[in-house]
Design an enzyme around this catalytic site. Structure first.
Site, PDB file in Angstrom:
ATOM      1  N   HIS A 127     -39.216  24.383 -18.177  1.00 14.50           N
ATOM      2  CA  HIS A 127     -38.838  23.995 -16.729  1.00 14.50           C
ATOM      3  C   HIS A 127     -40.101  23.908 -16.086  1.00 14.50           C
ATOM      4  O   HIS A 127     -41.415  24.437 -16.112  1.00 14.50           O
ATOM      5  CB  HIS A 127     -38.177  25.222 -16.301  1.00 14.50           C
ATOM      6  N   ASP A 204     -40.519  32.387 -21.064  1.00 11.64           N
ATOM      7  CA  ASP A 204     -39.564  32.410 -19.941  1.00 11.64           C
ATOM      8  C   ASP A 204     -38.239  32.545 -20.626  1.00 11.64           C
ATOM      9  O   ASP A 204     -37.617  31.582 -21.169  1.00 11.64           O
ATOM     10  CB  ASP A 204     -39.645  30.909 -19.483  1.00 11.64           C
ATOM     11  N   GLN A 207     -33.204  31.312 -19.607  1.00 15.90           N
ATOM     12  CA  GLN A 207     -31.796  30.827 -20.165  1.00 15.90           C
ATOM     13  C   GLN A 207     -31.482  31.549 -21.309  1.00 15.90           C
ATOM     14  O   GLN A 207     -30.378  31.188 -21.828  1.00 15.90           O
ATOM     15  CB  GLN A 207     -32.053  29.350 -20.566  1.00 15.90           C
ATOM     16  N   LYS A 230     -28.967  34.285 -13.495  1.00 16.41           N
ATOM     17  CA  LYS A 230     -28.390  33.460 -14.699  1.00 16.41           C
ATOM     18  C   LYS A 230     -27.720  34.513 -15.650  1.00 16.41           C
ATOM     19  O   LYS A 230     -27.308  34.212 -16.804  1.00 16.41           O
ATOM     20  CB  LYS A 230     -29.592  32.904 -15.336  1.00 16.41           C
ATOM     21  N   CYS A 368     -35.172  19.945 -13.470  1.00 16.37           N
ATOM     22  CA  CYS A 368     -36.604  20.433 -13.339  1.00 16.37           C
ATOM     23  C   CYS A 368     -37.211  20.338 -14.585  1.00 16.37           C
ATOM     24  O   CYS A 368     -38.109  21.342 -15.058  1.00 16.37           O
ATOM     25  CB  CYS A 368     -36.425  21.897 -12.730  1.00 16.37           C
TER      26      CYS A 368
HETATM   27  N1  PLP Z   1     -36.904  28.665 -16.495  1.00 17.60           N
HETATM   28  C1  PLP Z   1     -35.762  28.084 -17.101  1.00 17.60           C
HETATM   29  C2  PLP Z   1     -35.710  27.631 -18.238  1.00 17.60           C
HETATM   30  C3  PLP Z   1     -34.923  27.949 -15.909  1.00 17.60           C
HETATM   31  O1  PLP Z   1     -34.016  27.271 -16.452  1.00 17.60           O
HETATM   32  C4  PLP Z   1     -35.188  27.999 -14.672  1.00 17.60           C
HETATM   33  C5  PLP Z   1     -33.973  27.969 -13.716  1.00 17.60           C
HETATM   34  O2  PLP Z   1     -33.264  26.952 -14.081  1.00 17.60           O
HETATM   35  C6  PLP Z   1     -36.114  28.869 -14.440  1.00 17.60           C
HETATM   36  C7  PLP Z   1     -37.045  29.038 -15.193  1.00 17.60           C
HETATM   37  C8  PLP Z   1     -36.363  29.098 -12.908  1.00 17.60           C
HETATM   38  O3  PLP Z   1     -35.518  30.273 -12.482  1.00 17.60           O
HETATM   39  P1  PLP Z   1     -35.522  30.851 -10.878  1.00 17.60           P
HETATM   40  O4  PLP Z   1     -35.136  29.474 -10.208  1.00 17.60           O
HETATM   41  O5  PLP Z   1     -34.276  31.659 -10.985  1.00 17.60           O
HETATM   42  O6  PLP Z   1     -36.674  31.408 -10.633  1.00 17.60           O
END
Ligand code: PLP
Length: 410
Positions: A127, A204, A207, A230, A368
Site C-alpha cells: 500500500h 503492515d 489487512q 479494519k 493505493c
Molecule cells: N496498509 C494496508 C495494506 C492497507 O490496506 C491500508 C488501508 O487500506 C493501510 C495500510 C492504511 O491504513 P489506514 O488508512 O487505516 O492508516
C-alpha cells in the site's frame, strides 16, 4: 472472554445495524471491507457509553471520571497486547492508524538509523502507506528504497528477496496481507531471512488483523502495525507494536504533553514507553471502541470466518468463469477473501457506479497500490473484499450486477 459460537454469517449480520438498510432501492451488499469494516452494535454502544458516562482526559487523575477514563483506556491497551500476544502492554503504542504508525517508525527509527547507501526493501504488493514514508525517510537520509519483486500470481518472490538481502539492507517492510490481491505473505519466514541478513522488519498488518490470529512473537518481526477500523472498530485509531529494546532507543516522533518526563528551557526529557510516542490527548473513545471490537471478535471462530470468506472468493472465481472478458488479477498461493478483477470493455469506475446503483458497494481504482497496478499493466481493478458478515447471496448479487453491466456496455 466469550467462547466462540458456531459460525453463522447470517446471524452475525444482525449485529451490524448499518447492514440492515437499503441503498438505491436495494438491500445493501457491502463488499468494501478491505477499505473499512462495519461496526457491530457493541462497538457503537461502547463508544457512546464512554461519552455518556466516563468522558474525561486520561492520566491526569484528579477526579473520578478521569480515573474511569484512564482505567478503560489502559485496559484497552492490555486487550490489544493480549490480542497480538505482545510480551508487555507498553509495546502497544496508540496511533491514528497503520499509516501514522509506519510514519512514526520511518521518522523516529529511519531518520536515526539510516545512512547514505543503506537500503529499505519494500514489496510490489505494498500500500502507498508502506512505500511513501520510506521514500521520505530515504530522501532525508540518502538511503534507497528498493522494490522486492513478486511472481505473476502475486506472491512475494522469496528467492529474489534472498538475493537482495545484503549488508546494505537495514529494513524490510512488507504487508502481512495485500489489500489489492489478498495475498497472505509468509511474514515469519521473511522476518527470519531479513534478520539473518542483519535487517529489521516492519509488518503492515492492516489487512491481516481481522482475518487471522496475529502473534507478533511467533512472526518475530520488529514492528507490526494495524488500524482499528479494519477490525470492526472506529476510524482514527491504530497501533504500532514494536520490540521494547528498539522502541527504547528511538527518539520521540511528535512533541507535546504526555510524552515528556520534564520540560525546561534548558531541555526536556522523555516519558517511558508507551507514552514517549503518544503526544497530546489521545483518542480515548477510539481505544475503548477498538477493545470492544476485539472482545466482539473473541466470540467468533476466526478460522471458520476466514474459511467462509475464502469460500466466497471461490464462489466468485467459479461465477467469473461464465463471464467472457472477466480477468482476475493475481492468484496468490495463500489468500484472504479478496476478489480483484477487470472486465474487458468496462472501466472499473463505471462498473463500480453501476453496481452502486444496485446497492452493491465495491472499491474501484488503484487501491493505493499504483506500483502493483503498473506491474499488472492495469489502470485499476474492481475489488470485492469479503468479511465475516457476507453471504453467498451477496456474491450472487455481485455477479448479477456484473452480468447487467456486461449487457449494458457489451
Ligand atoms: N496498509 C494496508 C495494506 C492497507 O490496506 C491500508 C488501508 O487500506 C493501510 C495500510 C492504511 O491504513 P489506514 O488508512 O487505516 O492508516
Amino acid at each position: 472472554m466469550a467462547s466462540a459460537a458456531p459460525f453463522d454469517p447470517a446471524a452475525l449480520r444482525q449485529d451490524f445495524p448499518i447492514l440492515q438498510q437499503s441503498v438505491n432501492g436495494a438491500p445493501l451488499v457491502y463488499l468494501d471491507n478491505a477499505a473499512t469494516t462495519q461496526k457491530p452494535e457493541v462497538v457503537i454502544q461502547a463508544i457512546a457509553n464512554y461519552y455518556r458516562r466516563d468522558n474525561a482526559n486520561v492520566h491526569r487523575g484528579a477526579h473520578t471520571l478521569s480515573d474511569r477514563a484512564t482505567v478503560a483506556f489502559e485496559a484497552a491497551r492490555e486487550t490489544v497486547a493480549r490480542f497480538i500476544n505482545s510480551p508487555r502492554s507498553n509495546q502497544v503504542i496508540w496511533t491514528r492508524g497503520a499509516t501514522e504508525a509506519i510514519n512514526l517508525v520511518a521518522y523516529s527509527w529511519g531518520h536515526t538509523h539510516l545512512r547514505a547507501g543503506d537500503r529499505i526493501l519494500v514489496s510490489y504488493l505494498e500500500h502507498h502507506s508502506n512505500i511513501v514514508p520510506w521514500q521520505l525517510a530515504a530522501a532525508a537520509t540518502g538511503a534507497e528504497v528498493v522494490p522486492i519483486p513478486i511472481t505473476e500470481a502475486g506472491d512475494i518472490d522469496l528467492q529474489a528477496l534472498t538475493g537482495l538481502l545484503d549488508e546494505r539492507v537495514k529494513l524490510v517492510a512488507v504487508n502481512h496481507v495485500s489489500n489489492a490481491l489478498g495475498t497472505i505473505n509468509p511474514v515469519a519466514e521473511i522476518s527470519r531471512l531479513a534478520h539473518a541478513a542483519g535487517a529489521k522488519v516492519l509488518v503492515d498488518g492492516a489487512q491481516a488483523i481481522a482475518h487471522m490470529p496475529v502473534d507478533v512473537q511467533s512472526i518475530g518481526c520488529d514492528f507490526y502495525v494495524f488500524s482499528g477500523h479494519k477490525l470492526f472498530g472506529p476510524t482514527g485509531m491504530g497501533v504500532l507494536w514494536g520490540q521494547e529494546a528498539l522502541l527504547d532507543t528511538m527518539p520521540p516522533f511528535l512533541g507535546g504533553g504526555e510524552m515528556i518526563e520534564t520540560v525546561s528551557f534548558s531541555g526536556s526529557t522523555w516519558n517511558a514507553l508507551p507514552f514517549k510516542f503518544e503526544a497530546g490527548t489521545p483518542n480515548i473513545a477510539g481505544a475503548i471502541g477498538m477493545a470492544a471490537a476485539i472482545d466482539y471478535l473473541a466470540g467468533i471462530d476466526i478460522a471458520a470466518a476466514a474459511a467462509h470468506e475464502c469460500s466466497l472468493l471461490q464462489q466468485s472465481i467459479d461465477l467469473a468463469g461464465d463471464i467472457d472478458g472477466l480477468r482476475r488479477i493475481g492468484n496468490p498461493a495463500q489468500t484472504v477473501g479478496i476478489f480483484s478483477f477487470v472486465l474487458e470493455g468496462v472501466h472499473p469506475s463505471d462498473l463500480g457506479m453501476l453496481l452502486d446503483e444496485q446497492g452493491i458497494a465495491v472499491r474501484t481504482g488503484h487501491h493505493c497500490t499504483q506500483p502493483l497496478m503498473a506491474h499488472y499493466q492495469v489502470p485499476g481493478t474492481v475489488r470485492a473484499s469479503y468479511s465475516l458478515y457476507n453471504t453467498a447471496d451477496d456474491v450472487e448479487r455481485l455477479f448479477a450486477g456484473i452480468h447487467k453491466a456486461k449487457r449494458l456496455f457489451g
